[in-house]
Write a protein that holds these residues in place. Structure first.
Motif, PDB file in Angstrom:
ATOM      1  N   SER A  55      12.923 -20.806   0.669  1.00  0.00           N
ATOM      2  CA  SER A  55      12.367 -20.134   1.859  1.00  0.00           C
ATOM      3  C   SER A  55      11.922 -18.753   1.966  1.00  0.00           C
ATOM      4  N   VAL A  56      12.869 -17.960   1.058  1.00  0.00           N
ATOM      5  CA  VAL A  56      12.560 -16.575   1.056  1.00  0.00           C
ATOM      6  C   VAL A  56      11.948 -16.025  -0.113  1.00  0.00           C
ATOM      7  N   ALA A  57      10.609 -15.420   0.307  1.00  0.00           N
ATOM      8  CA  ALA A  57       9.819 -14.898  -0.544  1.00  0.00           C
ATOM      9  C   ALA A  57       9.263 -13.616   0.008  1.00  0.00           C
ATOM     10  N   PHE A  58       9.035 -12.538  -0.581  1.00  0.00           N
ATOM     11  CA  PHE A  58       8.385 -11.327   0.135  1.00  0.00           C
ATOM     12  C   PHE A  58       7.205 -10.930  -0.743  1.00  0.00           C
ATOM     13  N   ILE A  59       6.203 -10.639  -0.059  1.00  0.00           N
ATOM     14  CA  ILE A  59       4.872 -10.368  -0.626  1.00  0.00           C
ATOM     15  C   ILE A  59       5.055  -8.720  -0.895  1.00  0.00           C
ATOM     16  N   VAL A  60       5.052  -8.299  -2.026  1.00  0.00           N
ATOM     17  CA  VAL A  60       5.152  -7.011  -2.621  1.00  0.00           C
ATOM     18  C   VAL A  60       4.001  -6.517  -3.183  1.00  0.00           C
ATOM     19  N   VAL A  61       4.045  -5.054  -3.509  1.00  0.00           N
ATOM     20  CA  VAL A  61       2.758  -4.578  -3.939  1.00  0.00           C
ATOM     21  C   VAL A  61       3.263  -3.399  -4.572  1.00  0.00           C
ATOM     22  N   ASN A  62       2.576  -2.775  -5.917  1.00  0.00           N
ATOM     23  CA  ASN A  62       2.950  -1.435  -6.287  1.00  0.00           C
ATOM     24  C   ASN A  62       2.380  -0.506  -5.331  1.00  0.00           C
ATOM     25  N   PRO A  63       2.987   0.358  -4.663  1.00  0.00           N
ATOM     26  CA  PRO A  63       2.361   1.224  -3.745  1.00  0.00           C
ATOM     27  C   PRO A  63       1.504   2.047  -4.088  1.00  0.00           C
ATOM     28  N   LEU A  64       1.312   2.412  -5.468  1.00  0.00           N
ATOM     29  CA  LEU A  64       0.225   3.640  -5.752  1.00  0.00           C
ATOM     30  C   LEU A  64      -1.055   2.606  -5.795  1.00  0.00           C
ATOM     31  N   PHE A  65      -1.087   1.451  -5.768  1.00  0.00           N
ATOM     32  CA  PHE A  65      -2.416   0.740  -5.692  1.00  0.00           C
ATOM     33  C   PHE A  65      -3.078   1.135  -4.235  1.00  0.00           C
ATOM     34  N   PHE A  66      -2.322   1.207  -3.405  1.00  0.00           N
ATOM     35  CA  PHE A  66      -3.077   1.401  -1.928  1.00  0.00           C
ATOM     36  C   PHE A  66      -2.849   2.951  -1.678  1.00  0.00           C
ATOM     37  N   TYR A  67      -1.542   3.438  -2.288  1.00  0.00           N
ATOM     38  CA  TYR A  67      -1.269   4.777  -1.816  1.00  0.00           C
ATOM     39  C   TYR A  67      -0.924   5.753  -3.078  1.00  0.00           C
ATOM     40  N   PRO A  68      -2.141   6.140  -3.448  1.00  0.00           N
ATOM     41  CA  PRO A  68      -2.048   6.930  -4.834  1.00  0.00           C
ATOM     42  C   PRO A  68      -1.172   8.140  -4.901  1.00  0.00           C
ATOM     43  N   GLU A  69      -0.890   8.481  -3.515  1.00  0.00           N
ATOM     44  CA  GLU A  69       0.011   9.765  -3.453  1.00  0.00           C
ATOM     45  C   GLU A  69       1.280   9.523  -3.268  1.00  0.00           C
ATOM     46  N   TYR A  70       1.804   8.059  -3.109  1.00  0.00           N
ATOM     47  CA  TYR A  70       2.937   7.868  -2.646  1.00  0.00           C
ATOM     48  C   TYR A  70       4.044   8.350  -3.817  1.00  0.00           C
ATOM     49  N   ARG A  71       5.027   9.155  -3.439  1.00  0.00           N
ATOM     50  CA  ARG A  71       5.998   9.711  -4.164  1.00  0.00           C
ATOM     51  C   ARG A  71       7.392   9.662  -3.732  1.00  0.00           C
ATOM     52  N   ILE A  72       8.488   9.266  -4.363  1.00  0.00           N
ATOM     53  CA  ILE A  72       9.694   9.168  -3.654  1.00  0.00           C
ATOM     54  C   ILE A  72      10.682  10.057  -4.827  1.00  0.00           C
ATOM     55  N   GLU A  73      11.802  10.465  -4.021  1.00  0.00           N
ATOM     56  CA  GLU A  73      12.983  11.230  -4.692  1.00  0.00           C
ATOM     57  C   GLU A  73      13.975  10.140  -4.840  1.00  0.00           C
ATOM     58  N   VAL A  74      14.325   9.976  -6.036  1.00  0.00           N
ATOM     59  CA  VAL A  74      15.692   9.083  -6.249  1.00  0.00           C
ATOM     60  C   VAL A  74      16.768   9.839  -6.528  1.00  0.00           C
ATOM     61  N   ALA A  75      17.936   9.581  -5.884  1.00  0.00           N
ATOM     62  CA  ALA A  75      19.219  10.403  -6.242  1.00  0.00           C
ATOM     63  C   ALA A  75      19.924   9.936  -7.366  1.00  0.00           C
ATOM     64  N   PRO A  76      20.532  11.061  -8.211  1.00  0.00           N
ATOM     65  CA  PRO A  76      21.137  10.527  -9.505  1.00  0.00           C
ATOM     66  C   PRO A  76      22.074   9.325  -9.264  1.00  0.00           C
TER      67      PRO A  76
END
Length: 161
Positions: A55-76
């Motif tokens: 019963s658990v399924a999330f709708i997901v999307v690559n954020p760049l499809f709607f937010y081309p400027e989306y950037r995140i910083e990932v810690a080491p």
């Protein structure tokens, strides 16, 4: 392996496509294994289906499809947890919420899911020092208004008998 999905019925998922989340999605701490389901009728959206709970399924999307400027910083530390050796192997998705009025659908840009496609390890990051929030409209104001106008016109269209 065969899995059962409430939405899609029984599915055959290759074992090497199962994604492990040692640190699960917030609110779903009991679920640690998922797979991605692609469907032509829902592109660009994908389904992040739990292998453990039909019963658990999330709708997901690559954020760049709607937010081309989306950037995140990932810690080491997070790179290490995902066992990333090549950053190009990391895919980023955000969870989408689609309410009864689809014009109001939002994406959680504050809690992206990172998937290492080589190791099949995933993690939901929580971006605490960013301007991203858990609810960003996917459609802009003009698009939402246009959809409302089209919907309104469809409701008022004369019926021919």
């Amino acid at each position: 392996m065969k899995i059962t999905s409430l939405r899609f019925g029984t599915l055959e998922i290759p074992e090497d496509k199962v994604i492990s989340m040692p640190k699960p999605i917030l609110g779903f701490e009991h679920l640690t294994r998922y797979c991605i389901i692609e469907r032509e009728d829902s592109e660009p959206f994908l389904w992040y289906q739990s292998v453990e709970d039909p019963s658990v399924a999330f709708i997901v999307v690559n954020p760049l499809f709607f937010y081309p400027e989306y950037r995140i910083e990932v810690a080491p530390k997070e790179i290490e947890e995902l066992k990333v050796s090549d950053v190009r192997a990391v895919e980023t998705y955000v969870i989408v919420t689609i309410p009864a009025d689809p014009r109001q659908m939002t994406a959680n840009l504050q809690g992206p899911i990172l998937i290492n496609t080589e190791t099949r390890l995933a993690k939901q990051m929580i971006l605490v020092n960013s301007d991203y929030r858990v609810k960003h409209f996917i459609l802009g104001p003009a698009e939402r208004n246009e959809m409302e106008t089209e919907s309104h016109l469809e409701r008022e269209a004369p019926v021919t008998v």
